[in-house]
Enzyme design. Structure first.
Site, PDB file in Angstrom:
ATOM      1  N   ASP A 290      37.104  74.168  33.646  1.00  0.00           N
ATOM      2  CA  ASP A 290      36.864  74.383  32.222  1.00  0.00           C
ATOM      3  C   ASP A 290      35.461  73.960  31.817  1.00  0.00           C
ATOM      4  OD1 ASP A 290      39.369  75.380  31.965  1.00  0.00           O
ATOM      5  OD2 ASP A 290      40.241  73.625  30.993  1.00  0.00           O
ATOM      6  N   GLY A 291      34.918  72.943  32.482  1.00  0.00           N
ATOM      7  CA  GLY A 291      33.559  72.507  32.167  1.00  0.00           C
ATOM      8  C   GLY A 291      32.526  73.594  32.409  1.00  0.00           C
ATOM      9  N   ASN A 369      35.284  73.531  22.496  1.00  0.00           N
ATOM     10  CA  ASN A 369      36.430  72.618  22.490  1.00  0.00           C
ATOM     11  C   ASN A 369      36.509  71.814  21.204  1.00  0.00           C
ATOM     12  OD1 ASN A 369      37.794  73.270  24.802  1.00  0.00           O
ATOM     13  ND2 ASN A 369      37.180  71.462  25.956  1.00  0.00           N
ATOM     14  N   ASP A 399      38.993  54.521  15.211  1.00  0.00           N
ATOM     15  CA  ASP A 399      37.974  54.734  16.236  1.00  0.00           C
ATOM     16  C   ASP A 399      37.174  56.002  16.010  1.00  0.00           C
ATOM     17  OD1 ASP A 399      38.508  52.413  17.506  1.00  0.00           O
ATOM     18  OD2 ASP A 399      39.575  53.283  19.206  1.00  0.00           O
TER      19      ASP A 399
END
Length: 526
Positions: A290-291, A369, A399
């Site tokens: 996917d990268g 993404n 966070d």
């Protein structure tokens, strides 16, 4: 207390009570601190400890109400300023869209003038498929309607892009009555339009109207198996399909180190040539996970050619094709038609607090993404104010926050507690990261909204934004990040169709809902 002082303070109180702001009485004006001082300084006959305690409490209440009033005024001023900046940004986007539309209409007029020339009449749509007949645009959008051939170039190296047509339908209905709600073409580039509430599309099919001639191959670095497969694929595409091949400069060096045979492989020299790749490339092949698909999408700041992703990574939700059968897969894809998934992207840009007007914004970032706003290395909670169009959504204390596409719903958003969403569903996922609240649940916004996340001036620390896991930017107090749906989707080829590929990926990649089946020989209802 003297009667005249009582009457005076009562008069002041009644006057202040008559003043209202936005339909609400200012509660602080009921107990001005001056009146409290007069009460404390006046001689008190027979005062006791209870009266002293009451006067001190009254003084504390007056101070607290004054602080509330000051804070309210400050918040209103800050909200008005951010609203002004947001309206300026929205007007700027509308102006750019209008200018771009005018440019496209002008180019279409020029193309029509060329087409009306007897020497440049367009050929039939089905020439590439060995058929003859009339235009087939009634069955979908035919790219030759807007992809006109200009004057022949004297440079023999220039290769014209292949034309294609998109059509979409339900599995049990071949109707295409809503086709103009999904995508439009401008010189062969795929652009999404605002969707209809009646959208029912499950399958989107791409059919080549002329044979693809140029392929871009992108690979995962530092992998011997990927290098071997890349050299085999380049050789096969050149010898068997006679295609023009583009690769990254790094890959071309590796191929030439292997053999001088690969001297025909083309590449680019600078970023300007990368920006023009979409005008040359018909098809993109990725060898990795996917990268690698994310990297391929990031190379195209506008329209994206169809991508064929081969799975050579550790976990692939967007790579349905197996590298062992690359010849059969590419044969089928080059022949067509193929089923594709239109994966939407987010367009994000940062507005700094020091911006004087709507044009002082940083370069937009496109993400496939998600965009993440977190606290970075700071030990303090992230404090983020979130708006949807003109409406206040919430203040995030935790966070951080994830704004994700539906394609990214199986990535960071899933790890933070967000839902898995089919990639064809249009929407923006709003997922908090470890919120300090028991009631903060993820949300999904429609695709047409604009989300704004800003760091308030009273934040204890700055925030950090990252785009698809890279290109981190610091957001100081007063800075804002504006996100909306980009008009250029990423079309990825499907092995079967979008739904089957999505379900297979979550079953094989995540082992979704994998459980031992209940035994059949237990107690039963009678």
């Amino acid at each position: 207390m003297a009667p005249n002082k009582l009457n005076s303070s009562q008069g002041n109180t009644s006057m202040s009570c008559s003043q209202a702001e936005n339909g609400f009485v200012n509660s602080f004006s009921l107990f001005p601190e001056k009146a409290v001082e007069e009460i404390l300084q006046s001689p008190i006959q027979g005062s006791d400890d209870h009266l002293i305690e009451f006067s001190e409490a009254l003084r504390t209440v007056a101070k607290a109400l004054r602080q509330v009033a000051e804070g309210k005024a400050s918040a209103q001023a800050e909200a008005a300023e951010w609203k002004r900046k947001f309206e300026l940004e929205r007007d700027r986007n509308l102006k750019f869209e209008h200018a771009e539309k005018s440019c496209f209409e002008h180019q279409a007029d020029l193309d029509d003038m060329r087409t009306n020339s007897p020497a440049k009449q367009p050929t039939s749509c089905n020439v590439a498929n060995g058929q003859s007949g009339k235009c087939c645009s009634r069955n979908g959008i035919c790219s030759h309607e807007v992809l006109k051939d200009g004057a022949p170039s004297s440079d023999s190296k220039i290769v014209k892009k292949a034309s294609f047509k998109l059509s979409w339908f339900c599995k049990d209905d071949q109707s295409d009555q809503y086709k103009h709600d999904i995508v439009s073409f401008e010189r062969g580039n795929i652009t999404t339009a605002q969707r209809s509430s009646k959208q029912v599309f499950l399958v989107i099919s791409l059919k080549w109207q002329s044979c693809p001639q140029t392929v871009l191959i992108l690979t995962k670095p530092n992998s011997v198996s990927v290098q071997i497969l890349c050299s085999e694929m380049v050789r096969w595409l050149r010898q068997q399909k006679n295609l023009h091949i583009y690769v990254e400069p790094r890959v071309r060096v590796e191929l030439l180190a292997e053999s001088s045979y690969f001297n025909f492989v083309e590449t680019w020299k600078d970023d300007e040539e990368v920006l023009m790749l979409h005008t040359k490339v018909d098809l993109v092949v990725t060898l990795g996970g996917d990268g690698t698909v994310l990297w391929a999408a990031s190379m195209f700041k506008g329209p994206v050619p169809p991508i064929v992703p081969f799975s050579l990574g550790s976990l692939g939700f967007m790579t349905p094709f197996y590298s062992e059968h690359y010849k059969e897969c590419l044969e089928s894809i080059l022949k067509g038609p193929i089923s594709i998934t239109l994966r939407h992207r987010l367009q994000c840009h940062v507005i700094r607090e020091a911006a004087k007007n709507e044009y002082e914004t940083e370069e937009p970032m496109l993400v496939l993404n998600e965009v993440t706003i977190d606290r970075g290395i700071s030990s303090f909670l992230t404090n983020l104010e979130c708006y949807c169009d003109d409406s206040f959504v919430t203040c995030v204390q935790g966070d951080g926050l994830i704004l994700s596409t539906t394609s990214g719903s199986t990535a960071y958003s899933l790890a933070a507690g967000g839902s898995m969403v089919h990639p064809q569903v249009p929407g923006i996922l709003f997922t908090p990261i470890c919120p300090h609240s028991l009631s903060f649940r993820p949300m999904i916004f429609p695709e047409h909204v604009t989300l704004r996340v800003q760091v308030p001036f009273n934040s204890r620390s700055p925030a950090w934004a990252s785009f698809d896991g890279k290109d981190r930017k610091q957001l100081a107090p007063g800075d804002a990040l504006v996100c909306s749906m980009a008009p250029w989707p990423v079309p990825t080829a499907c092995l079967d169709d979008s739904t089957n590929d999505f379900l297979r990926s979550i079953h094989e990649g995540l082992h979704w809902n994998l459980r031992k089946t209940q035994s059949f020989d237990g107690p039963r209802e009678t």
